[in-house]
Design an enzyme around this catalytic site. Sequence first.
Site, PDB file in Angstrom:
ATOM      1  N   CYS A   4       3.432  13.293   6.337  1.00 54.75           N
ATOM      2  CA  CYS A   4       3.235  11.856   6.089  1.00 54.75           C
ATOM      3  C   CYS A   4       4.265  11.435   5.045  1.00 54.75           C
ATOM      4  O   CYS A   4       4.304  11.984   3.942  1.00 54.75           O
ATOM      5  CB  CYS A   4       1.814  11.588   5.603  1.00 54.75           C
ATOM      6  SG  CYS A   4       1.607   9.895   5.012  1.00 54.75           S
ATOM      7  N   CYS A   7       2.720  10.274   1.733  1.00 51.38           N
ATOM      8  CA  CYS A   7       2.190  11.400   0.945  1.00 51.38           C
ATOM      9  C   CYS A   7       3.335  12.149   0.276  1.00 51.38           C
ATOM     10  O   CYS A   7       3.220  12.562  -0.880  1.00 51.38           O
ATOM     11  CB  CYS A   7       1.360  12.335   1.819  1.00 51.38           C
ATOM     12  SG  CYS A   7      -0.285  11.696   2.203  1.00 51.38           S
ATOM     13  N   ASP A  30      10.283  -1.416  -0.593  1.00 51.87           N
ATOM     14  CA  ASP A  30      10.467  -1.056   0.819  1.00 51.87           C
ATOM     15  C   ASP A  30      11.927  -0.670   1.054  1.00 51.87           C
ATOM     16  O   ASP A  30      12.848  -1.321   0.552  1.00 51.87           O
ATOM     17  CB  ASP A  30      10.063  -2.237   1.720  1.00 51.87           C
ATOM     18  CG  ASP A  30       9.813  -1.789   3.147  1.00 51.87           C
ATOM     19  OD1 ASP A  30       8.647  -1.789   3.575  1.00 51.87           O
ATOM     20  OD2 ASP A  30      10.802  -1.423   3.834  1.00 51.87           O
ATOM     21  N   ASN A  87      -0.761  -4.204   7.814  1.00 51.26           N
ATOM     22  CA  ASN A  87      -0.723  -3.964   9.250  1.00 51.26           C
ATOM     23  C   ASN A  87      -1.665  -2.816   9.568  1.00 51.26           C
ATOM     24  O   ASN A  87      -1.696  -1.817   8.857  1.00 51.26           O
ATOM     25  CB  ASN A  87       0.692  -3.593   9.695  1.00 51.26           C
ATOM     26  CG  ASN A  87       1.658  -4.753   9.570  1.00 51.26           C
ATOM     27  OD1 ASN A  87       1.323  -5.890   9.888  1.00 51.26           O
ATOM     28  ND2 ASN A  87       2.861  -4.486   9.077  1.00 51.26           N
ATOM     29  N   GLY A  93       1.937  -3.506  14.625  1.00 46.91           N
ATOM     30  CA  GLY A  93       3.234  -2.884  14.341  1.00 46.91           C
ATOM     31  C   GLY A  93       3.199  -1.939  13.150  1.00 46.91           C
ATOM     32  O   GLY A  93       4.221  -1.737  12.491  1.00 46.91           O
ATOM     33  N   HIS A  98      -0.503   5.425   6.816  1.00 44.76           N
ATOM     34  CA  HIS A  98      -1.033   5.724   5.482  1.00 44.76           C
ATOM     35  C   HIS A  98      -1.199   4.357   4.837  1.00 44.76           C
ATOM     36  O   HIS A  98      -0.202   3.604   4.738  1.00 44.76           O
ATOM     37  CB  HIS A  98      -0.054   6.630   4.721  1.00 44.76           C
ATOM     38  CG  HIS A  98      -0.455   6.958   3.324  1.00 44.76           C
ATOM     39  ND1 HIS A  98      -0.413   8.253   2.802  1.00 44.76           N
ATOM     40  CD2 HIS A  98      -0.895   6.166   2.318  1.00 44.76           C
ATOM     41  CE1 HIS A  98      -0.823   8.233   1.548  1.00 44.76           C
ATOM     42  NE2 HIS A  98      -1.113   6.970   1.227  1.00 44.76           N
ATOM     43  N   HIS A 100      -1.184   0.929   3.202  1.00 44.94           N
ATOM     44  CA  HIS A 100      -0.288   0.248   2.259  1.00 44.94           C
ATOM     45  C   HIS A 100      -0.388  -1.248   2.487  1.00 44.94           C
ATOM     46  O   HIS A 100      -0.642  -1.708   3.599  1.00 44.94           O
ATOM     47  CB  HIS A 100       1.160   0.712   2.432  1.00 44.94           C
ATOM     48  CG  HIS A 100       1.663   0.571   3.832  1.00 44.94           C
ATOM     49  ND1 HIS A 100       1.338   1.474   4.831  1.00 44.94           N
ATOM     50  CD2 HIS A 100       2.432  -0.377   4.423  1.00 44.94           C
ATOM     51  CE1 HIS A 100       1.903   1.091   5.961  1.00 44.94           C
ATOM     52  NE2 HIS A 100       2.565  -0.043   5.739  1.00 44.94           N
ATOM     53  N   HIS A 102       1.864  -4.718   1.956  1.00 45.80           N
ATOM     54  CA  HIS A 102       3.181  -5.278   1.649  1.00 45.80           C
ATOM     55  C   HIS A 102       3.005  -6.461   0.710  1.00 45.80           C
ATOM     56  O   HIS A 102       2.091  -7.279   0.901  1.00 45.80           O
ATOM     57  CB  HIS A 102       3.854  -5.819   2.918  1.00 45.80           C
ATOM     58  CG  HIS A 102       4.101  -4.802   3.993  1.00 45.80           C
ATOM     59  ND1 HIS A 102       5.355  -4.331   4.301  1.00 45.80           N
ATOM     60  CD2 HIS A 102       3.248  -4.165   4.840  1.00 45.80           C
ATOM     61  CE1 HIS A 102       5.273  -3.455   5.299  1.00 45.80           C
ATOM     62  NE2 HIS A 102       3.997  -3.346   5.641  1.00 45.80           N
TER      63      HIS A 102
HETATM   64  P1  5GP Z   1       4.156  -0.839   8.354  1.00 49.18           P
HETATM   65  O1  5GP Z   1       4.834  -1.372   9.569  1.00 49.18           O
HETATM   66  O2  5GP Z   1       3.579   0.541   8.575  1.00 49.18           O
HETATM   67  O3  5GP Z   1       3.168  -1.810   7.765  1.00 49.18           O
HETATM   68  O4  5GP Z   1       5.302  -0.735   7.255  1.00 49.18           O
HETATM   69  C1  5GP Z   1       5.868   0.455   6.836  1.00 49.18           C
HETATM   70  C2  5GP Z   1       6.992   0.078   5.900  1.00 49.18           C
HETATM   71  O5  5GP Z   1       7.408   1.253   5.227  1.00 49.18           O
HETATM   72  C3  5GP Z   1       8.210  -0.520   6.611  1.00 49.18           C
HETATM   73  O6  5GP Z   1       8.466  -1.823   6.097  1.00 49.18           O
HETATM   74  C4  5GP Z   1       9.331   0.479   6.284  1.00 49.18           C
HETATM   75  O7  5GP Z   1      10.566  -0.168   6.039  1.00 49.18           O
HETATM   76  C5  5GP Z   1       8.807   1.198   5.062  1.00 49.18           C
HETATM   77  N1  5GP Z   1       9.252   2.579   4.936  1.00 49.18           N
HETATM   78  C6  5GP Z   1       9.266   3.530   5.914  1.00 49.18           C
HETATM   79  N2  5GP Z   1       9.731   4.688   5.425  1.00 49.18           N
HETATM   80  C7  5GP Z   1      10.005   4.481   4.116  1.00 49.18           C
HETATM   81  C8  5GP Z   1      10.520   5.327   3.083  1.00 49.18           C
HETATM   82  O8  5GP Z   1      10.819   6.510   3.268  1.00 49.18           O
HETATM   83  N3  5GP Z   1      10.670   4.756   1.846  1.00 49.18           N
HETATM   84  C9  5GP Z   1      10.358   3.457   1.599  1.00 49.18           C
HETATM   85  N4  5GP Z   1      10.538   2.998   0.356  1.00 49.18           N
HETATM   86  N5  5GP Z   1       9.863   2.634   2.560  1.00 49.18           N
HETATM   87  C10 5GP Z   1       9.695   3.135   3.800  1.00 49.18           C
HETATM   88 ZN    ZN Z   2      -0.249  10.052   3.776  1.00 47.28          ZN
END
Ligand code: 5GP
Ligand code: ZN
Length: 112
Positions: A4, A7, A30, A87, A93, A98, A100, A102
């Site tokens: 993950c 994680c 991000d 999300n 999307g 995990h 989070h 935004h």
């Molecule tokens: P989700 O679509 O799951 O709500 O958003 C995941 C977010 O995590 C995306 O906006 C993506 O750009 C960000 N993200 C994915 N991998 C990484 C990473 O390794 N580091 C950081 N800082 N952000 C990440």
């Molecule tokens: Zn995790």
Amino acid sequence: MENCIFCKIIKGQIPSSKLYEDDDFIVIRDINPLYKVHTLIITKKHIASVNEVTDGDSEIFRSLFSVAKKIAEKENVNGSGFRLVVNSGKDAGQLVPHFHMHLLAGEKLREL
Ligand code: 5GP
Ligand code: ZN
């Protein structure tokens, strides 16, 4: 959880630009920002999505919005405004399974 990304970031195995940390959350920028300010408020506990939140997690989530408020203040967007997005699942999307939230800000956001 093995494999993950978040994680691994929490454990310091993958670098990130960390803005804040407490017992329950880590806040990072991000990697692919959609707006001038785009931060992720991530639970330290691996919770795959809102579907996996339980009543036992209520202690964790009780401070979620006050963490968001602190970040908005730190990023100096509390006055100009910000959007909080979670999300959950495929149609929303969700890319990283995990929990989070935004925090989007720093310019006029597109309408939902
Ligand atoms: P989700 O679509 O799951 O709500 O958003 C995941 C977010 O995590 C995306 O906006 C993506 O750009 C960000 N993200 C994915 N991998 C990484 C990473 O390794 N580091 C950081 N800082 N952000 C990440
Ligand atoms: Zn995790």
